[in-house]
Design an enzyme around this catalytic site. Structure first.
Site, PDB file in Angstrom:
ATOM      1  N   HIS A  24       0.830  -1.208   0.066  1.00 53.93           N
ATOM      2  CA  HIS A  24      -0.070  -0.036  -0.083  1.00 53.93           C
ATOM      3  C   HIS A  24       1.034   1.376  -0.131  1.00 53.93           C
ATOM      4  CE1 HIS A  24      -3.414   2.575   1.546  1.00 53.93           C
ATOM      5  NE2 HIS A  24      -2.598   3.517   1.980  1.00 53.93           N
ATOM      6  N   GLU A  25       1.909   1.071   1.097  1.00 59.24           N
ATOM      7  CA  GLU A  25       2.493   2.480   1.104  1.00 59.24           C
ATOM      8  C   GLU A  25       3.473   2.616  -0.134  1.00 59.24           C
ATOM      9  OE1 GLU A  25       1.828   4.616   3.060  1.00 59.24           O
ATOM     10  OE2 GLU A  25       0.484   3.428   4.493  1.00 59.24           O
ATOM     11  N   HIS A  28       2.018   4.707  -2.659  1.00 53.10           N
ATOM     12  CA  HIS A  28       2.013   6.361  -2.758  1.00 53.10           C
ATOM     13  C   HIS A  28       3.499   6.731  -2.607  1.00 53.10           C
ATOM     14  CE1 HIS A  28      -1.818   6.585  -0.400  1.00 53.10           C
ATOM     15  NE2 HIS A  28      -1.600   5.830   0.626  1.00 53.10           N
TER      16      HIS A  28
END
Length: 435
Positions: A24-25, A28
């Site tokens: 997920h990170e 980003h």
């Protein structure tokens, strides 16, 4: 040995969870760097840092509590209306806004003026914030396809596992025939365990769900049933379908707790088998799971009383009760400790990890701060304001100050923390168990 396998199951789930967070990170991080935003930190977990290393301008690390993660981007919020990054106020709400604004600039370095998050065009900010949950969605789809097409799913088949001796209503909660009970239609027709139903009432049978629906719609009818016996021979048998009280089914064919219907009854129990889905079947199944996920998210507030009673009064947990990371880890341990084929254990883990990633996607897309969806909503609103001002030939209103919503973000975060704590308490003192 069972305890060792239980611990192994928990550890495998934790590793899967950490990978999902890091994935997920990474969404980003990669898009932020793509658009030239400086990212000082990439962290998996919260709390005390237990390991970190620096690569270029970014510190990568692992923290002690593995239930989340973050990246730190410079300039998440624009300066205040007076052009200053920080200013003090006696108002607690104003202090929240100013503290959040100051935190987003605390690692500001010379040359960062052109690398601030808020200075990027709204569509770039939307991509950066969507990339995190988007990665969870990509991972969920990949895992679901692996499960449906590769490992396969356990499904009921038109092959008969057992035949009921008599007609027993679901309200009896037993398969034992009572004195004077009439024979089941399957028993009277000569159906036996191992037979496979090829056609029912002239309709060719492809799967058990189709057969079940035809049986339920045939109450009181005389039906011809074509079967293939265990020895490979075929025969056509005749059955008089009885009317019986049965469990109600939802639109996906699952029993609805506490609800019954009057429907046709044959008296067979289907055997199960592993079914490898096609691409189209997998897409349909994922669409159903997406619908269930949205419904589950909308129903979360209504689950709070049940969770409270499960913790305080020891009331039984419902099978659809919310389960947190602790509960999911325990379920993973329970499955590994069971005497099951390795393929079934693997299928459970893949499905649980896939569904968890899909729910992380849905949850983070809620248009509320501090979630990713809140920042996306802010960027979209800024785009609407600026476009409208351009069309109406009015002055550019400038960037939308998301920091002004921080008091609401604290309220939302507080609600989430309380709910997470309640779920965790229920998972510890009164966990959901696998039947």
């Amino acid at each position: 040995m069972d305890k060792l396998m239980w611990v192994l199951g928990v550890l495998i789930f934790v590793v899967g969870l950490l990978f999902s967070i890091a994935w997920h990170e990474l969404g980003h991080l990669s898009t932020a760097k793509l658009f030239g935003i400086r990212v000082p930190q990439y962290m998996v977990g919260f709390g005390r840092t237990i390991w970190s290393t620096r690569r270029g301008e970014t510190e990568y690390g692992l923290k002690a509590i593995p239930f989340g993660g973050y990246i730190r981007m410079i300039g998440m919020f624009p300066p205040g209306a007076d052009g200053r990054i920080t200013k003090r106020s006696s108002s607690p709400w104003r202090s929240m806004i100013e503290d959040a604004r100051a935190a987003s600039y605390e690692e500001l370095q010379p040359g960062d003026e052109t690398r601030l998050f808020y200075t990027r065009k709204p569509w770039k900010r939307v991509i950066v914030m969507f990339a995190g949950p988007g990665m969870n969605l990509v991972l969920a789809i990949g895992l679901f396809l692996t499960l449906f097409m590769g490992i396969g799913v356990t499904r009921s088949t038109p092959t008969i596992q057992s035949v009921s001796e008599c007609v027993v209503p679901v309200s009896a909660q037993t398969d034992t025939c009572q004195p004077g009970a009439e024979k089941s239609p399957a028993n009277a027709a000569g159906l036996r365990a191992g037979d496979t139903v090829l056609a029912f009432g002239g309709v060719r049978i492809h799967d058990y769900d189709q057969l079940q629906a035809l049986i339920r719609d045939s109450a009181g009818k005389h039906v011809d049933i074509e079967v293939r016996h265990r020895d490979g021979s075929t025969a056509t048998l005749a059955a008089d379908i009885k009317t019986n009280t049965l469990a109600a089914l939802d639109k996906d064919g699952y029993p609805v707790k506490g609800q019954t219907v009057t429907a046709g009854f044959l008296g067979i129990t289907p055997a199960t088998g592993v079914h490898h889905m096609s691409v189209g079947e997998s897409a349909d199944e994922m669409a159903k799971m997406a619908e269930h996920g949205v419904e589950s998210l909308a129903q979360l507030p209504g689950k709070i009383p049940g969770l409270w009673h499960a913790v305080v009064d020891g009331a039984p947990r419902e099978q659809d009760s919310p389960v947190g990371m602790v509960g999911a880890a325990r379920l993973g341990g329970d499955v590994f400790a069971m005497d099951l084929p390795a393929t079934q254990q693997l299928a459970f883990f893949v499905q649980m990890l896939a569904y968890m990633n899909f729910m992380l996607f849905l949850f983070n897309m809620l248009p509320l701060l501090p979630l990713d969806g809140g920042h996306i909503a802010g960027a979209l609103w800024e785009s609407v304001r600026r476009t409208a001002a351009k069309v109406l030939r009015r002055p550019d209103p400038g960037p939308f100050d998301v920091a002004r919503l921080m008091p609401l973000a604290y309220v939302v975060a507080g609600i989430f923390v309380c709910f997470t704590g309640l779920v965790m308490a229920a998972d510890i003192v009164n966990p959901v168990r696998i039947n």
